[in-house]
Design a protein around this motif. Structure first.
Motif, PDB file in Angstrom:
ATOM      1  N   ILE A 165      16.577  39.674 -38.903  1.00 21.30           N
ATOM      2  CA  ILE A 165      15.215  39.304 -39.330  1.00 21.30           C
ATOM      3  C   ILE A 165      15.020  37.792 -39.450  1.00 21.30           C
ATOM      4  O   ILE A 165      13.961  37.353 -39.905  1.00 21.30           O
ATOM      5  N   ILE A 166      16.005  37.024 -39.032  1.00 17.80           N
ATOM      6  CA  ILE A 166      15.863  35.559 -39.092  1.00 17.80           C
ATOM      7  C   ILE A 166      14.603  35.065 -38.382  1.00 17.80           C
ATOM      8  O   ILE A 166      13.920  34.162 -38.881  1.00 17.80           O
ATOM      9  N   PRO A 167      14.216  35.626 -37.217  1.00 24.96           N
ATOM     10  CA  PRO A 167      13.014  35.114 -36.531  1.00 24.96           C
ATOM     11  C   PRO A 167      11.686  35.480 -37.218  1.00 24.96           C
ATOM     12  O   PRO A 167      10.645  34.905 -36.908  1.00 24.96           O
ATOM     13  N   PHE A 168      11.712  36.448 -38.161  1.00 26.13           N
ATOM     14  CA  PHE A 168      10.455  36.953 -38.718  1.00 26.13           C
ATOM     15  C   PHE A 168       9.601  35.904 -39.435  1.00 26.13           C
ATOM     16  O   PHE A 168       8.364  35.944 -39.347  1.00 26.13           O
ATOM     17  N   PRO A 169      10.174  34.970 -40.208  1.00 24.48           N
ATOM     18  CA  PRO A 169       9.328  33.965 -40.872  1.00 24.48           C
ATOM     19  C   PRO A 169       8.464  33.148 -39.905  1.00 24.48           C
ATOM     20  O   PRO A 169       7.421  32.618 -40.311  1.00 24.48           O
ATOM     21  N   LEU A 170       8.897  33.069 -38.637  1.00 28.26           N
ATOM     22  CA  LEU A 170       8.083  32.344 -37.652  1.00 28.26           C
ATOM     23  C   LEU A 170       6.706  32.986 -37.494  1.00 28.26           C
ATOM     24  O   LEU A 170       5.706  32.300 -37.238  1.00 28.26           O
TER      25      LEU A 170
END
Length: 585
Positions: A165-170
């Motif tokens: 889920i690292i890309p989700f804040p983008l």
């Protein structure tokens, strides 16, 4: 999210139903966690070669039960949330329409018909989507996303979850940036739609004039230009809107890549099973909808926010004509004392009326004559309380008309305007518009008074004849006489004819006026006319010029004055003789 705060008044009223809807969403999200886990267990059982028939049957039954339960939970939230959204649209639509009926003339001069229609249709639909789709998208993105995330951490592996889920804040950063731009773009889009609506309504209404003057091509070119402008503005909205989906897809794809690489590593090192990885991939697929829901949520909220502001701007407009809460509730009767020192239309510093003073004893008739634009209709508009911002008083039965309740004053006045408006209904229903309960006998009596009875009887469908949109199937004279019959049906204390005999011939005019004198001996009448024969039998005639009374008296007195009245009367008499001679010749 400010639109949710703006609609909080409605959510507070309907919180129980929305609670049921959100409960259905929570139950749906919890049930959705079960199938991926069952599939993972099946994969592990197949991979290990330990899948028994009883186990397979039990898991398949469980999947079936979950599917049925999901069907029920989805039905629960759909009926609750979508039902309340439709109810909100109904509430706002009724409130807006009621507001339109309460506003004064200045309001309708400021806002064009097409614009008001756009607010009542396109804008309300955008607000309705906030209360339906917006709530769904908000709750679903939080609930489905949250429960799926918890399942990924607790049932599979917390390390894989964090990495995936690292890309989700983008997505949140993109949504915040794009949301503000979409708000402005959609506001411009709604304004463009209003302008296009105005143009279409104006062209359709004036189609006879357009065709009569041969301006079809020019009007079509203007319409094409409006359409092109609207399309260009909406293209900007679509460009901004279209950036959401590719960005969301890219973020989800990046998560899949991370999952395959790191998840594959965990499987090969025996830290998770192959079935767990399959379940995780299924959970990650379930996260796609919450991500897209966030995308659609910002879009829905910004559109709804812009539309809500536009509708509230209308609802916050106040009428300058105030209904006195302590006003007289009895219908006015008796003498009319008209004493207006000065009046100017809103936004115009020029005086429309100045020192207009006259009295009309009960049962008498006053005529208003003068050039076009002299102020005759303005005098009548103040009598009808279309404007209250004048210096002076207008008393009816000894009471200032501003101190009557509107429900007491207006029904006592029968008004026939210059431009007759008829509804797309039968002749009967148009006549009894102000008295829907009126009997057929009363309708026919009113038709006789307006000299329309014989013509109606000669029509194939009689009183059931459809008049068409704005009375298009009737002649100008028939429309005016129908409007007079409509006014006479309520037997008003005051009858106002604002150039309402201009489309009838002299013989018909004479008959109508004779009927009025016979039937309204106890009632008051004001006749505004360009044709002086309409007022020559009035008890007093006022000649208006530039908003002032320049001559007054009976017909004989005005003829003796050798002023404008005599000059115009003799000119009209000559024109009548010339026309009569031409027809006889």
């Amino acid at each position: 999210m400010s639109i949710f705060a703006k609609l909080s008044w409605y959510f507070k009223e309907e919180w129980k139903t929305y609670l049921v809807g959100v409960g259905g969403l929570i139950l749906t999200a919890l049930l959705a966690i079960i199938p991926p886990r069952i599939i993972g267990l099946l994969v592990d059982a197949i991979h290990s070669g330990k899948l028994a028939a009883s186990t397979l049957i039990m898991l398949l039954i469980l999947l079936t039960v979950v599917a049925i339960a999901q069907y029920g939970s989805r039905y629960m939230w759909r009926t609750a949330i979508w039902g309340e959204a439709a109810k909100l649209e109904k509430v706002l639509r009724n409130r807006l329409f009621w507001h339109y009926t309460q506003m004064d003339q200045e309001f309708f001069q400021k806002y064009r018909t097409g614009d008001l229609m756009a607010h009542a249709t396109n804008d309300l639909s955008a607000i309705q989507r906030v209360a339906g789709g917006g709530i769904l998208q908000f709750a679903d993105s939080m609930i489905t996303g949250g429960t799926t995330l918890i399942a990924m951490v607790s049932l599979i592996d917390w390390r894989l979850t964090i990495i995936a889920i690292i890309p989700f804040p983008l997505l949140a950063v993109m949504a915040r940036y794009m949301g503000s731009k979409i708000h402005v773009a959609f506001r411009d889009s709604q304004a463009a739609f209003s302008r296009l609506n105005n143009k279409a309504e104006e062209s359709i209404t004036g189609i006879k004039v357009i065709k009569g003057l041969g301006q079809q091509e020019e009007d079509m070119a203007d319409f094409d230009d409006q359409v092109a402008q609207t399309i260009n503005i909406n293209r900007r909205v679509n460009r901004l809107d279209s950036l959401f989906d590719p960005m969301t897809t890219m973020i989800i794809s990046l998560s899949y890549v991370i999952t395959i690489v790191y998840g594959g590593y965990l499987v090969t090192t025996s830290q998770i099973t192959i079935g767990a990885l399959v379940s995780f991939v299924s959970y990650l697929a379930m996260m796609i909808w919450p991500m897209f829901a966030v995308d659609m949520l910002f879009n829905t909220l910004e559109r709804g926010n812009a539309s809500y502001d536009r509708v509230m701007d209308l609802l916050n407009q106040t009428s300058k004509v105030i209904d006195d809460p302590n006003g007289a509730t009895t219908a006015p009767r008796g003498e009319i004392d008209y004493d207006v020192e000065k009046f100017s239309y809103p936004g115009d510093n020029r005086l429309a009326l100045e020192n207009i003073n006259f009295k009309i004893p009960a049962g008498k008739t006053v005529g208003l004559v003068g050039r076009v634009g002299s102020g005759k209709s303005t005098i009548l508009r103040l009598m009808l309380r279309q404007f209250d911002n004048y210096t002076g008083t207008i008393k009816f039965g000894g009471i200032d008309i501003r101190h009557y309740k509107m429900d007491a004053l207006i029904p006592a006045i029968g008004y026939v305007p210059q431009d007759t408006f008829l509804f797309s209904d039968s002749i009967r229903e148009n006549i009894r518009f102000a008295r829907p309960e009126a009997s057929q006998e009363a309708v026919e009596t009113a038709a006789k008074k307006s000299d329309l009875y014989n013509q109606i009887k000669g029509m194939p469908d009689g009183y059931d004849t459809a008049v068409g949109e704005e009375g298009i199937s009737l002649s100008g004279g028939q429309r005016q006489r129908l409007a007079i019959a409509r006014a006479l049906l309520i037997n008003p204390e005051l009858l106002i004819l604002d150039d309402a005999l201009s489309a009838v011939d002299a013989e018909t005019e004479t008959q109508i006026l004779r009927n009025l004198r016979a039937e309204r001996k106890e009632k008051t009448t004001i006749i505004s006319a360009h044709r002086l024969s309409s007022v020559m039998d009035a008890d007093e005639i006022l000649v208006i010029n530039d908003g002032q009374i320049v001559e007054r008296g009976t017909h004989d007195q005005l003829m003796a004055n050798n002023g404008w009245y005599k000059e115009m009367f003799e000119r009209q008499e000559l024109e009548t003789k010339v026309k009569g001679g031409a027809q006889n010749g």
